[in-house]
Motif scaffolding. Structure first.
Motif, PDB file in Angstrom:
ATOM      1  N   PHE A  53     -45.622  69.919 -26.463  1.00  0.00           N
ATOM      2  CA  PHE A  53     -45.441  70.334 -25.074  1.00  0.00           C
ATOM      3  C   PHE A  53     -45.762  71.816 -24.886  1.00  0.00           C
ATOM      4  O   PHE A  53     -46.244  72.223 -23.844  1.00  0.00           O
ATOM      5  N   ASN A  74     -49.205  63.131 -26.492  1.00  0.00           N
ATOM      6  CA  ASN A  74     -49.432  61.710 -26.760  1.00  0.00           C
ATOM      7  C   ASN A  74     -50.108  61.482 -28.107  1.00  0.00           C
ATOM      8  O   ASN A  74     -49.864  60.483 -28.776  1.00  0.00           O
ATOM      9  N   PHE A  85     -34.649  63.455 -25.368  1.00  0.00           N
ATOM     10  CA  PHE A  85     -34.542  64.682 -24.587  1.00  0.00           C
ATOM     11  C   PHE A  85     -33.092  65.115 -24.427  1.00  0.00           C
ATOM     12  O   PHE A  85     -32.177  64.289 -24.457  1.00  0.00           O
ATOM     13  N   PHE A  91     -37.028  56.122 -17.838  1.00  0.00           N
ATOM     14  CA  PHE A  91     -37.794  55.725 -16.669  1.00  0.00           C
ATOM     15  C   PHE A  91     -36.838  54.928 -15.795  1.00  0.00           C
ATOM     16  O   PHE A  91     -36.665  53.724 -15.969  1.00  0.00           O
ATOM     17  N   MET A  94     -37.493  51.513 -14.138  1.00  0.00           N
ATOM     18  CA  MET A  94     -37.995  50.428 -14.972  1.00  0.00           C
ATOM     19  C   MET A  94     -36.795  49.779 -15.667  1.00  0.00           C
ATOM     20  O   MET A  94     -35.763  50.404 -15.853  1.00  0.00           O
ATOM     21  N   VAL A 102     -42.658  50.457 -23.110  1.00  0.00           N
ATOM     22  CA  VAL A 102     -43.542  51.617 -22.959  1.00  0.00           C
ATOM     23  C   VAL A 102     -43.705  52.328 -24.298  1.00  0.00           C
ATOM     24  O   VAL A 102     -44.778  52.831 -24.633  1.00  0.00           O
ATOM     25  N   HIS A 105     -46.724  51.796 -26.469  1.00  0.00           N
ATOM     26  CA  HIS A 105     -48.041  52.085 -25.903  1.00  0.00           C
ATOM     27  C   HIS A 105     -49.081  52.492 -26.950  1.00  0.00           C
ATOM     28  O   HIS A 105     -50.178  51.958 -26.982  1.00  0.00           O
ATOM     29  N   ALA A 110     -54.682  47.124 -25.301  1.00  0.00           N
ATOM     30  CA  ALA A 110     -55.194  46.425 -24.125  1.00  0.00           C
ATOM     31  C   ALA A 110     -55.510  47.378 -22.982  1.00  0.00           C
ATOM     32  O   ALA A 110     -54.744  48.284 -22.668  1.00  0.00           O
ATOM     33  N   ALA A 115     -56.272  43.063 -19.314  1.00  0.00           N
ATOM     34  CA  ALA A 115     -55.257  42.748 -18.313  1.00  0.00           C
ATOM     35  C   ALA A 115     -55.811  41.806 -17.257  1.00  0.00           C
ATOM     36  O   ALA A 115     -55.159  40.861 -16.841  1.00  0.00           O
ATOM     37  N   GLU A 126     -49.202  41.429 -25.945  1.00  0.00           N
ATOM     38  CA  GLU A 126     -48.017  41.507 -25.093  1.00  0.00           C
ATOM     39  C   GLU A 126     -46.822  40.873 -25.800  1.00  0.00           C
ATOM     40  O   GLU A 126     -45.701  41.356 -25.711  1.00  0.00           O
TER      41      GLU A 126
ATOM     42  N   LEU B 415     -52.739  43.909 -13.042  1.00  0.00           N
ATOM     43  CA  LEU B 415     -52.551  45.204 -13.683  1.00  0.00           C
ATOM     44  C   LEU B 415     -51.088  45.625 -13.749  1.00  0.00           C
ATOM     45  O   LEU B 415     -50.661  46.220 -14.727  1.00  0.00           O
ATOM     46  N   SER B 418     -49.137  44.769 -16.810  1.00  0.00           N
ATOM     47  CA  SER B 418     -49.852  44.890 -18.079  1.00  0.00           C
ATOM     48  C   SER B 418     -49.491  46.207 -18.759  1.00  0.00           C
ATOM     49  O   SER B 418     -48.683  46.976 -18.262  1.00  0.00           O
ATOM     50  N   ARG B 419     -50.132  46.443 -19.879  1.00  0.00           N
ATOM     51  CA  ARG B 419     -49.918  47.701 -20.578  1.00  0.00           C
ATOM     52  C   ARG B 419     -50.327  48.874 -19.687  1.00  0.00           C
ATOM     53  O   ARG B 419     -49.660  49.904 -19.634  1.00  0.00           O
ATOM     54  N   VAL B 420     -51.429  48.685 -18.969  1.00  0.00           N
ATOM     55  CA  VAL B 420     -51.901  49.739 -18.066  1.00  0.00           C
ATOM     56  C   VAL B 420     -50.866  49.996 -16.967  1.00  0.00           C
ATOM     57  O   VAL B 420     -50.527  51.141 -16.669  1.00  0.00           O
ATOM     58  N   ARG B 422     -47.673  49.403 -17.014  1.00  0.00           N
ATOM     59  CA  ARG B 422     -46.474  50.056 -17.571  1.00  0.00           C
ATOM     60  C   ARG B 422     -46.731  51.533 -17.791  1.00  0.00           C
ATOM     61  O   ARG B 422     -45.866  52.375 -17.528  1.00  0.00           O
ATOM     62  N   ALA B 423     -47.945  51.842 -18.267  1.00  0.00           N
ATOM     63  CA  ALA B 423     -48.265  53.255 -18.491  1.00  0.00           C
ATOM     64  C   ALA B 423     -48.222  54.012 -17.165  1.00  0.00           C
ATOM     65  O   ALA B 423     -47.677  55.117 -17.080  1.00  0.00           O
ATOM     66  N   ALA B 425     -46.510  53.177 -14.485  1.00  0.00           N
ATOM     67  CA  ALA B 425     -45.123  53.249 -14.019  1.00  0.00           C
ATOM     68  C   ALA B 425     -44.384  54.359 -14.755  1.00  0.00           C
ATOM     69  O   ALA B 425     -43.637  55.138 -14.146  1.00  0.00           O
ATOM     70  N   ALA B 426     -44.608  54.464 -16.057  1.00  0.00           N
ATOM     71  CA  ALA B 426     -43.942  55.501 -16.841  1.00  0.00           C
ATOM     72  C   ALA B 426     -44.362  56.883 -16.352  1.00  0.00           C
ATOM     73  O   ALA B 426     -43.536  57.774 -16.163  1.00  0.00           O
ATOM     74  N   ARG B 428     -45.459  57.649 -13.398  1.00  0.00           N
ATOM     75  CA  ARG B 428     -44.894  57.872 -12.068  1.00  0.00           C
ATOM     76  C   ARG B 428     -43.444  58.329 -12.177  1.00  0.00           C
ATOM     77  O   ARG B 428     -42.986  59.197 -11.455  1.00  0.00           O
ATOM     78  N   GLU B 429     -42.711  57.750 -13.122  1.00  0.00           N
ATOM     79  CA  GLU B 429     -41.299  58.079 -13.264  1.00  0.00           C
ATOM     80  C   GLU B 429     -41.100  59.462 -13.846  1.00  0.00           C
ATOM     81  O   GLU B 429     -40.241  60.213 -13.402  1.00  0.00           O
ATOM     82  N   ASP B 430     -41.805  59.774 -14.915  1.00  0.00           N
ATOM     83  CA  ASP B 430     -41.618  61.062 -15.574  1.00  0.00           C
ATOM     84  C   ASP B 430     -42.842  61.343 -16.436  1.00  0.00           C
ATOM     85  O   ASP B 430     -43.009  60.748 -17.497  1.00  0.00           O
ATOM     86  N   VAL B 433     -42.206  62.663 -20.143  1.00  0.00           N
ATOM     87  CA  VAL B 433     -41.699  61.654 -21.067  1.00  0.00           C
ATOM     88  C   VAL B 433     -42.792  60.634 -21.353  1.00  0.00           C
ATOM     89  O   VAL B 433     -42.953  60.189 -22.496  1.00  0.00           O
ATOM     90  N   ALA B 434     -43.556  60.275 -20.320  1.00  0.00           N
ATOM     91  CA  ALA B 434     -44.651  59.327 -20.537  1.00  0.00           C
ATOM     92  C   ALA B 434     -45.567  59.872 -21.621  1.00  0.00           C
ATOM     93  O   ALA B 434     -45.987  59.141 -22.522  1.00  0.00           O
ATOM     94  N   ILE B 439     -48.515  58.184 -23.981  1.00  0.00           N
ATOM     95  CA  ILE B 439     -49.448  57.822 -22.924  1.00  0.00           C
ATOM     96  C   ILE B 439     -50.319  59.022 -22.590  1.00  0.00           C
ATOM     97  O   ILE B 439     -49.799  60.106 -22.322  1.00  0.00           O
ATOM     98  N   TYR B 444     -54.929  58.022 -17.791  1.00  0.00           N
ATOM     99  CA  TYR B 444     -54.404  57.060 -16.828  1.00  0.00           C
ATOM    100  C   TYR B 444     -54.452  57.579 -15.398  1.00  0.00           C
ATOM    101  O   TYR B 444     -54.558  56.800 -14.461  1.00  0.00           O
TER     102      TYR B 444
END
Lengths: 262, 565
Positions: A53, A74, A85, A91, A94, A102, A105, A110, A115, A126, B415, B418-420, B422-423, B425-426, B428-430, B433-434, B439, B444
């Motif tokens: 970071f 990543n 943290f 999240f 979610m 997640v 990942h 995929a 997808a 999956e 989509l 899917s993995r995409v 979820r990536a 969504a992660a 978008r959330e943070d 952390v994503a 990720i 993305y």
């Protein structure tokens, strides 16, 4: 050079503050290292440098044969370092299961094509992601598995901490960095945490570095303790050695000692 | 009950009615029959205002009937006094209309129910008190009964308001409408039938709710999936049949709605899934439209002397151009995405807003106007072959838009889980952390921008094909805002939400045309009401609903419903 993670002379400055000042640090496979120090000692900054970071102003960071300096967070996760943290950062919107999914990942591939057409590889992948996420969650016994379809924000505080660790586990790391895992826990929960960290090492084989203010937890889990103050490493050794170190006592109890250091 | 709690809503109700009268709405609406020979829309408007204020006040009080009556009485008295006041001023020879242009004799007549001023004022108070009493009683009713009554009244009003469309539609279906409609309103017999039917159906549906829920819960997974597929197929069949049932005018509206569905689905990927607030989405719409026009119009700069054989039909036909247009848009989407990757939230919104304007300004610039036509736009965009398929016919272009909307919806649907997805969504959330979870945020984000751009450009292509000529002022900020409003209104991140949002936001104003200058006022009022009462949108993504209603009665949120979205 058999260390799993090795930092040499790592420094980071924010404006006029030397947050981390040429710190040498290492962690071996299967080792639990506790990092202690007063607020602002540079502990979390050190984590942020290791996980990409922040980039260090100077110094080398090696992990399992990779040079980490210049890698993005990543990419560092991919080579096998995962973290939690200081303030739980899940999240929130979610589900518990998705949070853990997640984490998989970097271990999966995929993309859009898979997808859209739901190829056999995607379906298998999956399935694997799902299994692996459940496996991480079931490490915590019955705490998380009955709640896999709840939103992360609906969990109780201690379960959120657990989920954060489960999510980190899902990335299949070799080294786990825990930032104040005991914060906000009651004594019984801290006991549970000590046991859990031991199991993470014994059953999963992770090397673990944890930042913690809670001395009984540090004492309970650490093979080795490193103390930081004003960005400098001031002591290193077993818990008893570090706890008896006059510089550490000075850093925690009063200004006199640390001002002499400056 | 204390009187003060009735005083405020009472005055609010009165002021609202006086306001609606003073801007001329009541009088204009009175020309429209709701129940022919009995009630006009102006009176209905007043009664609805009284009903809403007394209902909301009664709901908060312990003695609902008394409160309802009191609120109704106060509102009615206020309106009656104001009406008599105006009457008095006019009788005194004052030029009231110098200031209040809409206070006409016709309006006063409506407010006095066509009676003499004193009896009329009395009637106004009686009517409003009665409405208040009914609202008060309604609050006290058992939930099922109340819901059925409100539903029946609502459906009757909708049937009456939808008369221009419904009459044509029923006519197309060879169903006689004489018994139902007369002179633009419902007949008295029709009203009674509609009320009874709506009430009965709603009652029956609600009394079976428990049985239905149980059956759904016991239904095996395979059966449930079959049901889901069957209802999806039924919906698609209905969508295919729609233009022939509703006729050309409504088909044209449906085409416009479809365009916004397409744009909404594209923006939903960027904003709803990836959480990147893009206020310049119109850029991709414009790119699609202009690229399509350049490739297909005979007026395009690409048509050269040598290419004379093409000149009649344009450079190439729409089908050949389509993939190139999408590729161009995807590249531009990624190019716009690249510089803003580091920005978050508000900053991202401002910069994308700028990009949207830049594209429009570029089109207008001297530099590009030889190619893009500047303010004159690009004209003569031909229809797509085969020539039997006339793209200017709203019933035809509708199918084209429908087909691509379905594809876009399918892509979104695949989509999101899917993995995409979820990536995204992660992310978008943070975002941090994503990234810590491995990720690649850069990748993305670019993917989201590129996909959004691709879908948006399709909207542009069909817009160009539908209208036949494009001008820079069709691509203003308003489009970006509208598309964003579509997805917010429908429920961010929800595919059915986009469809409902587009229908409400784009379809409604078209259908409200008969209300002339009051159209936008009504529209705005509806928008505000929806955002107050359903902040999660009309058909929200279940997850977001749970988030927004955290700590509230979750039983009210039906989480058991699981269907193809």
């Amino acid at each position: 050079m058999s260390h799993l993670l090795e930092l040499e002379g790592v420094s980071k400055r924010f404006g006029g503050v030397q947050a981390v000042d040429s710190v040498d640090f290492f962690a071996d496979p299967g080792e639990i290292v506790g990092v202690i120090g007063p607020n602002g000692a540079g502990k979390t900054t050190l984590f942020n440098i290791v996980t990409g970071f922040y980039s260090p102003d100077a110094g080398k960071i090696n992990f399992d044969g990779h040079n980490l300096v210049g890698l993005k967070p990543n990419q560092i996760t991919r080579v096998g370092i995962s973290r939690t943290f200081q303030s739980v950062r899940l999240f929130a919107a979610m589900t518990v299961l998705e949070n853990a999914m997640v984490g998989q990942h970097t271990r999966t591939k995929a993309g859009i094509y898979g997808a859209l057409f739901n190829t056999r590889r995607t379906v298998n992948e999956e399935q694997k992601v799902h299994t692996s996420a459940i496996e991480s969650l079931s490490f915590f016994g019955e705490r998380l598995t009955p709640r896999i379809n709840s939103l992360a924000s609906e969990l109780a505080y201690a379960d959120r901490r657990r989920l954060e660790i489960a999510r980190a586990m899902a990335t299949e790391p070799q080294l786990l960095l825990l930032d104040e895992p005991a914060a906000g826990m009651n004594p019984a929960e801290k006991e549970g945490l000590i046991e859990l960290i031991g199991r993470l090492r014994d059953e999963k084989g992770y090397a673990i570095v944890l930042i913690e203010h809670d001395m009984p937890v540090i004492k309970g889990v650490s093979d080795r303790v490193v103390a930081l103050d004003y960005g400098k490493k001031i002591a290193e050794g077993s818990y008893d050695e570090v706890a008896a170190d006059p510089q550490v006592i000075a850093a925690y109890l009063g200004k006199a000692g640390s001002e002499e250091q400056q | 009950m204390n009187l003060r709690s009735a005083l405020k809503p009472g005055f609010v109700g009165g002021i609202v009615v006086v306001y609606l009268s003073a801007i001329g709405m009541v009088e204009r609406f009175q020309d429209r029959n709701v129940i022919t020979g009995l009630v006009g829309l102006g009176v209905v408007l007043m009664l609805v205002a009284f009903a809403i204020t007394s209902y909301t006040a009664a709901r908060k009080s312990d003695s609902s009937l008394l409160t309802g009556v009191a609120v109704g009485f106060i509102s009615g008295a206020f309106v009656a006094i104001v009406t008599m006041g105006f009457e008095g001023l006019i009788n005194a020879g004052l030029d009231v209309r110098g200031m209040f242009v809409s206070i006409t004799p016709g309006l006063l007549e409506t407010l006095e129910f066509g009676l003499n001023p004193v009896v009329g004022a009395f009637m106004m108070v009686v009517a409003s008190t009665a409405v208040g009493a009914v609202s008060g009683v309604l609050v006290g009713l058992e939930y099922h009964l109340r819901s059925a009554v409100v539903f029946a009244i609502g459906i009757t009003l909708l049937m009456s308001l939808g008369e221009p469309i419904l009459r044509v539609t029923l006519g197309n279906l060879q169903i006689p409408t004489g018994w139902l409609y007369e002179l633009g309103g419902l007949t008295i017999a029709g009203t009674i039938i509609v009320l009874a039917l709506a009430f009965g159906l709603r009652w029956w549906w609600m009394s079976r709710a428990d049985t239905r829920r149980e059956a759904a819960a016991q239904m095996p997974e395979a059966t449930r999936r079959t049901w889901g597929r069957a209802s999806l197929m039924a919906a698609i069949v209905a969508l295919v049949a729609l233009p022939w049932i509703v006729g050309p005018f409504v088909s044209d509206v449906l085409g416009t709605v479809g365009l916004y569905v397409l744009l909404g689905l594209g923006l939903n990927i960027v904003v709803g899934y990836a959480g990147l607030l893009d206020l310049g989405y119109v850029a991709f719409f414009a790119v699609g439209a202009y690229a399509a026009a350049i490739f297909t119009s005979p007026a395009s700069f690409l048509v050269t002397e040598e290419g004379q054989q093409f000149a009649e039909a344009g450079f190439t036909n729409l089908w050949v151009a389509l993939p190139f247009v999408v590729i161009i848009a995807v590249v531009i989407g990624a190019a716009i995405g690249a510089p803003v990757l580091r920005l978050r939230g508000d900053y991202l919104a401002i910069v994308t807003l700028g990009f949207g304007e830049i594209i429009r300004t570029l089109v207008l610039s001297d530099w590009l106007s030889p190619y893009l036509g500047g303010a004159q736009g690009l004209t003569r965009v031909p229809a797509a072959p085969p020539s039997s398929f006339d793209l200017r016919n709203p019933q035809h272009i509708y199918y084209l838009i429908l087909a691509f909307s379905l594809i876009a919806a399918y892509i979104s649907y695949r989509l999101v889980d899917s993995r995409v997805g979820r990536a995204w969504a992660a992310m978008r959330e943070d975002e941090d952390v994503a990234e810590a979870m491995g990720i690649s945020v850069v990748r993305y984000k670019l993917l989201a921008f590129a996909m959004g751009a691709g879908v948006g450009s399709l909207g542009g292509v069909f817009f160009a094909a539908k209208i036949g000529s494009i001008f820079p002022n069709s691509f203003g900020l308003q489009v970006s805002i509208n598309v964003l409003a579509v997805i917010i209104l429908g429920g961010i991140g929800s595919i059915p939400g986009v469809i409902v949002g587009a229908a409400a936001l784009v379809g409604l104003p078209e259908l409200l045309r008969e209300f002339g200058e009051f159209r936008l006022l009504i529209y705005g009022a509806i928008l505000i009401a929806i955002m107050i009462f359903r902040p999660e949108g009309l058909l929200p993504n279940k997850r977001r609903q749970r988030e927004l209603h955290e700590g509230q009665d979750l039983a009210a949120v039906d989480l058991t419903k699981e269907g193809p979205s």
